[in-house]
Structures are given as structure tokens and as C-alpha cells.
Scaffold this motif. Structure first.
Motif, PDB file in Angstrom:
ATOM      1  N   ASN A 139      -3.218  -6.222  -3.573  1.00  0.00           N
ATOM      2  CA  ASN A 139      -1.770  -6.365  -3.467  1.00  0.00           C
ATOM      3  C   ASN A 139      -0.966  -5.384  -4.326  1.00  0.00           C
ATOM      4  N   LEU A 140      -1.609  -4.355  -4.884  1.00  0.00           N
ATOM      5  CA  LEU A 140      -0.857  -3.373  -5.655  1.00  0.00           C
ATOM      6  C   LEU A 140      -0.159  -2.385  -4.718  1.00  0.00           C
ATOM      7  N   TYR A 141       0.908  -1.782  -5.217  1.00  0.00           N
ATOM      8  CA  TYR A 141       1.638  -0.816  -4.398  1.00  0.00           C
ATOM      9  C   TYR A 141       2.262   0.246  -5.292  1.00  0.00           C
ATOM     10  N   ILE A 142       2.581   1.381  -4.664  1.00  0.00           N
ATOM     11  CA  ILE A 142       3.372   2.445  -5.285  1.00  0.00           C
ATOM     12  C   ILE A 142       4.489   2.785  -4.302  1.00  0.00           C
ATOM     13  N   SER A 143       5.726   2.787  -4.767  1.00  0.00           N
ATOM     14  CA  SER A 143       6.844   3.156  -3.913  1.00  0.00           C
ATOM     15  C   SER A 143       7.706   4.178  -4.637  1.00  0.00           C
ATOM     16  N   GLY A 144       8.462   4.939  -3.879  1.00  0.00           N
ATOM     17  CA  GLY A 144       9.319   5.951  -4.493  1.00  0.00           C
ATOM     18  C   GLY A 144       9.953   6.849  -3.458  1.00  0.00           C
ATOM     19  N   ASP A 145      10.292   8.045  -3.886  1.00  0.00           N
ATOM     20  CA  ASP A 145      11.005   8.994  -3.024  1.00  0.00           C
ATOM     21  C   ASP A 145      10.386  10.382  -3.130  1.00  0.00           C
ATOM     22  N   VAL A 146      10.386  11.077  -2.004  1.00  0.00           N
ATOM     23  CA  VAL A 146       9.927  12.460  -1.927  1.00  0.00           C
ATOM     24  C   VAL A 146      11.141  13.336  -1.618  1.00  0.00           C
ATOM     25  N   LYS A 147      11.274  14.440  -2.354  1.00  0.00           N
ATOM     26  CA  LYS A 147      12.401  15.340  -2.130  1.00  0.00           C
ATOM     27  C   LYS A 147      11.910  16.765  -2.103  1.00  0.00           C
ATOM     28  N   ASN A 148      12.350  17.500  -1.089  1.00  0.00           N
ATOM     29  CA  ASN A 148      11.976  18.907  -0.969  1.00  0.00           C
ATOM     30  C   ASN A 148      12.970  19.750  -1.753  1.00  0.00           C
ATOM     31  N   MET A 149      12.509  20.396  -2.837  1.00  0.00           N
ATOM     32  CA  MET A 149      13.399  21.142  -3.727  1.00  0.00           C
ATOM     33  C   MET A 149      13.763  22.528  -3.188  1.00  0.00           C
ATOM     34  N   LYS A 233      -1.199  -2.050 -12.241  1.00  0.00           N
ATOM     35  CA  LYS A 233      -0.053  -2.834 -11.805  1.00  0.00           C
ATOM     36  C   LYS A 233       0.792  -1.963 -10.870  1.00  0.00           C
ATOM     37  N   SER A 234       1.643  -2.612 -10.093  1.00  0.00           N
ATOM     38  CA  SER A 234       2.427  -1.885  -9.102  1.00  0.00           C
ATOM     39  C   SER A 234       3.447  -0.966  -9.771  1.00  0.00           C
ATOM     40  N   ILE A 235       3.792   0.109  -9.056  1.00  0.00           N
ATOM     41  CA  ILE A 235       4.720   1.125  -9.568  1.00  0.00           C
ATOM     42  C   ILE A 235       5.864   1.283  -8.573  1.00  0.00           C
TER      43      ILE A 235
END
Length: 557
Positions: A139-149, A233-235
Motif C-alpha cells: 500500500n505504499l505510494y509515491i506521488s508528485g509532478d513532472v515538469k519539462n524545464m 513510507k509513502s511520499i
């Protein structure tokens, strides 16, 4: 007669019942398909490792839209057999494979927005299906955002295809294989990696241009974290920035060009040493801008009788600092390849700028004493010089006036390359444009980079319209064409004269990039004053999220 009427009515009823499509009349269907069951037990744990298919049933007919682009399976299954429905609508989805599943492993099938109802095309958004061959679902997860610089120039409606993956940290990891866990970012760059097991991982994101779910170095933009992720732990809120990736230095091709032969490379070699291996070709010149991808070999084909009556097999050796080799091509002289000059930047000359002309040959020498610059039938004083940065261009400086018309005459044989000169005279007519057609940008930098950098103004097509290099903190662009511009800084951290890209294989980030978070609207006769503080923004302390189980069917928040 009755029999005929009965058969006619019966055929209409059968046809109506068999048709799968949109009902006629009534309110428009806006509800997506609903899952009503599957072939895997509802607890979805202790699933046999020898199971070879996943079937999901729905409450209405569905079709699959771009399923091969949208479906992401983590960990991946290498031997896929079948995905249904294909073509015809159906009330179930079926995926078959030949792999034997791993023990004590959670599998996640992420369908994106590919499952749609057959009537109105309503998508079952961000639908996922997870099960485990062990006694629990990770049940662990990693979420976030990707941005093309470093945004690439857009062509039409170019689609972002950002992929984020995790590799298990091992003594030897093959990054030419699909990541162990993988997901696609949505159009806004948001991503979720769900159903992860504890462990040590390397994370990377890339713009999967060819859709093969494998990072192709030198061809796709890449972002990563240098340190391994110890996932216990989840991030949430992870940010990954994409940059162009470094290409390996290698030879690509050789071809005939005006004045000689062009040899091209990938990876921007520092310098390339080239030598002719032909007895007939002894008099030649080699030019290369340092760290550029092309080398030109100039020679006089007519004088040395090369490829005049028939093709000549020309051989050369090269040393690009990485590899030494020899290459060849069948060269045929093209009689149309004469040396020419042309107007470099248009017939309207912005205020306070030099007029420029360019050539298709490397410019070795100019005889400006034979040139004339005329306005209102009066000769004007001027100076001319070959560009230090681009030896294919000449700058003409004079006291150009707004609204005045000018004529520059360049006689034949006054612009020369190593073995060639222009064979005819050229006349360039242009006019000094008015200040009222341009705007001004007055930019001040606070907390600037400690190294030299390029400050660039990007137009709406992501092309570099204006650029300065150095360490100044105050910039005045006084003749900018009206429009909206993005301001970008590329830092030359090692001050080697080029902006170095990301090298994932050697765990090296690209050199620093800054993007102003708003666009500048340049208007005629307006002076825009901006102060740009490059100091890192202080973020508010983030609340630590509890380690709660992730829902089985996740959707973008």
C-alpha cells in the motif's frame, strides 16, 4: 400476405435487439461504465501465480481507446497475448498473458482513460485494478509532478508522454529494460506510483517519445534523483524536472555539401581531427565550431579533379576523442553549389542594430573597401566584420536612421571562402525601422548565478528570440518585437561555453536552469521593468501524511 407482414416485423425486431449503439432520444448519457465483477476474488490476495488472465465485467458495453498507449502494468508482464475488446464493443475486458507471476508481489493494472462506454465515449477515469500473489496488497505510494524545464518546440498538438518509473536498487541494474514499477503522468504532469512494496529504488522520469516505456538516452528528456529512495513510507509532493539528455559521442554520416563534404556526429565532441586518405585530395581545410556536431572539409574539387566526370570514392580518418575510425563516401561535384550571400534577418532593420548578411560557405576574407552603402544617393560610412561566433555571417555597422532606406552593394569576388568567392555582385535594399514598432525590457536580477549564464527570451514558439551571455545583473533589450516572451536562464556551471545536458548513466544532472514564472508581454513603445529574484523560494513546512492504505481503485485527486 399475413406471413409476409409477420416476417417483415420479426426482422425489424431482431435487427433492433442486435444493434449495439446509442439509443435514440432521451437525455445524453454522461455516466462512465461501472465495474460489476472480475474473475479474481474480491479480496484480491493469494492469487495463484499460474493465473493467465484478468477479466473485468461492466454494467454496459465498453470499448478500449488507445489501450496500448494507456495501459501500464507494474511490475511489467513481458509476454502479453491478447487484450479484448478489440474493434467490437463488449461488456467485459479481458487481458491474457503467458508469464508466471512473481511470488508475494502486488500487480497493478493502470488503464488511464482507455475504458469508455460505447454509447457516448464516457471514460472510466484513471481506473486501476490491483491484486497480490501474497497475503496482502502493498500500500505504499509515491506521488508528485513532472515538469519539462527545456520545452521543445511544439508541432501542432504534440502530446506529452511523461513516464515515471522505479528500478529496484541492485548491484547491477539494466536501465534499458522497463522499470519495475511504472506509471504515466497526466497532461498536467501529475503522477502516482501506487501499490509499492518497501525497498530501495532509483526513480527516473522521461518523455517517452516512442511509447516503448524504456528510457532512450540522447533521444528523450530525462529527470531523476541522484540518491536512492529508501521507501518505508509513502511520499507525496515529489518534484522531478526533465532536461534534454546527453548523447553518446559517435559518428553519424557524411555527405556532399557546397564547397566540400560535411561529416556529422552525435554528442557534441570537444574537437574532431580529420585526415584525407586519398592521394588526389591533399589541399583541404577542416572547420568545426568547438563542441558542435558537424565538421566540414573544404576543398577545390575542380582544381583537384574530384568527382567532376564521375563519382569519386573519398576516404577520411577521424578521431573524435572517443573513437578513431575511417569512413568514406562516393563524392560527385555539384555544379550548382556556388558560393552565395543573402539577407540574414529581413528588410526592416530594428533600431540600434547592425545589418547582417550570411553565406552558405565559411567566410574566410572580405574586401569591404570595394563595398558601397548608399542612402538618398549619398554614400554612407560603415564598417563590416565577420562574426566571431558564426563565421558564415557578416555584420555591417553604420549610423542607420529610422525611416531611411539603404542600399548595400557587395561586388563579386569580395566575399571569399578558402577556395571560392562569390561569382556575382549582390545588392541588398533595406530600411531602418521605427522605434514605435518595438518595445523595451529593463530586467534586473537579484541573487544571480555565480557562474556565467545565457539569459534568453523565448517567443511563443519556444524559439530563442534574444540572448545574452555573461554575468551581468542588469539587462536592457531596447528593440524587442511585440509579443509574449518567456524568460529563461541557462547557467554555464563549468563555464565551458555550452550548456551541458543530463547524463543519467553517470548520475550527472543537467546544468542549472531558471524559468520566470510569468510571461512578459512586450508592447510597442512600452518599457517593461522587471526584477527577478533567483533565490530559492521558502516553502511552508509540509504536514507528514499518515501511512494509510491506498484505495484499490485510485483516481487523480
Amino acid at each position: 400476405m399475413r406471413k409476409i407482414i409477420f416476417l417483415f416485423i420479426f426482422s425489424i425486431i431482431v435487427t433492433s435487439c442486435a444493434r449495439v449503439g446509442s439509443p435514440v432520444g432521451g437525455p445524453k448519457d454522461t455516466i462512465p461504465p461501472r465495474v460489476v465483477g472480475s474473475n479474481i476474488d474480491t479480496s484480491r490476495v493469494n492469487v495463484p501465480r499460474n493465473i493467465k488472465e484478468l477479466r473485468i465485467d461492466f454494467d454496459e458495453y465498453i470499448t478500449l481507446k488507445d489501450i496500448n498507449k494507456n495501459l501500464i502494468i507494474s511490475p511489467s508482464l513481458k509476454r502479453m497475448k491478447k487484450i479484448l475488446p478489440s474493434g467490437m464493443a463488449n461488456k467485459y475486458l479481458l487481458i491474457k498473458w503467458d508469464d508466471t507471476l512473481q511470488a508475494n508481489t502486488t500487480y497493478n493494472f493502470n488503464f488511464g482513460n482507455s475504458i469508455v462506454d460505447n454509447n457516448e465515449g464516457n471514460p472510466l477515469q484513471y481506473y486501476t485494478f490491483a491484486f497480490s500473489t501474497g497475503d496482502k496488497i502493498d500500500n505504499l505510494y509515491i506521488s508528485g509532478d513532472v515538469k519539462n524545464m527545456i520545452a521543445q518546440k511544439q508541432s501542432g498538438t504534440a502530446e506529452k508522454n511523461f513516464v515515471v518509473g522505479l528500478y529496484q536498487e541492485k548491484d547491477s541494474m539494466n536501465y534499458r529494460q522497463k522499470p519495475y514499477y511504472i506509471t504515466k503522468a497526466d497532461p498536467d504532469g501529475y503522477f502516482e506510483l501506487n501499490y509499492l512494496s518497501p525497498g530501495n529504488y532509483r526513480i527516473l522520469a522521461f518523455d517517452d517519445a516512442n511509447g516503448n516505456s524504456v528510457y532512450d538516452a540522447g533521444k528523450e528528456s530525462v529527470g531523476f534523483k541522484k540518491e536512492k529512495i529508501e521507501l518505508d513510507k509513502s511520499i507525496s509532493g515529489m518534484e522531478i524536472y526533465l532536461y534534454p539528455s546527453k548523447k553518446a559521442v559517435k559518428y553519424t554520416e557524411m555527405k556532399e555539401v557546397p564547397g566540400g563534404v560535411l561529416m556529422t556526429f552525435e554528442g557534441n565532441p570537444e574537437s574532431v581531427k580529420v585526415q584525407s586518405l586519398n592521394a588526389k585530395l591533399q589541399d583541404y581545410k577542416v572547420t568545426q565550431t568547438p563542441k558542435s556536431d558537424s565538421v566540414t572539409i573544404w576543398f577545390d574539387a575542380r582544381k583537384q579533379d574530384l568527382g567532376i566526370t564521375q563519382s569519386e570514392n573519398l576516404k577520411f580518418s577521424y578521431d573524435n576523442g572517443i573513437k578513431k575510425d575511417s569512413v568514406s563516401l562516393f563524392y560527385r561535384y555539384n555544379t550548382k553549389n556556388e558560393m552565395t550571400v543573402s539577407n540574414s534577418r529581413g528588410n526592416l532593420l530594428p533600431p540600434n542594430q547592425d545589418f547582417a548578411i550570411k553565406s552558405n560557405y565559411y567566410i574566410d576574407r572580405i574586401q569591404t573597401e570595394k563595398w558601397t552603402l548608399v542612402s538618398d544617393s549619398i554614400q554612407q560610412e560603415f564598417t563590416a566584420r565577420i562574426s566571431e561566433k558564426n563565421p558564415y555571417e557578416i555584420f555591417i555597422k553604420a549610423n542607420f536612421k529610422e525611416g531611411k532606406k539603404y542600399s548595400l552593394t557587395v561586388p563579386k569576388e569580395t566575399v571569399s571562402s578558402f577556395y571560392e568567392s562569390i561569382a556575382k555582385s549582390y545588392r541588398f535594399d533595406f530600411e531602418g525601422d521605427k522605434t514605435e514598432n518595438y518595445g523595451t525590457l529593463n530586467l534586473t536580477l537579484e541573487n544571480p548565478p555565480t557562474h556565467k549564464f545565457w539569459l534568453q527570451l523565448l517567443n511563443e514558439g519556444n524559439d530563442v528570440a534574444y540572448s545574452r551571455y555573461g554575468k551581468e545583473t542588469k539587462f536592457i533589450f531596447s528593440s524587442i518585437k511585440p509579443g509574449k516572451y518567456q524568460i529563461r536562464i541557462l547557467v554555464d556551471n563549468n563555464e565551458n561555453g555550452i550548456w551541458d545536458t543530463a547524463d543519467f548513466a553517470n548520475n550527472e544532472f543537467a546544468e542549472d536552469v531558471y524559468l520566470m514564472d510569468k510571461k512578459i508581454d512586450i508592447r510597442p513603445l512600452w518599457e517593461i521593468r522587471e526584477v527577478w529574484d533567483l533565490a530559492p523560494k521558502k516553502e511552508a513546512p509540509k504536514e507528514t501524511l499518515p501511512n494509510v492504505p491506498t484505495p484499490i481503485e485510485t483516481k487523480k485527486p
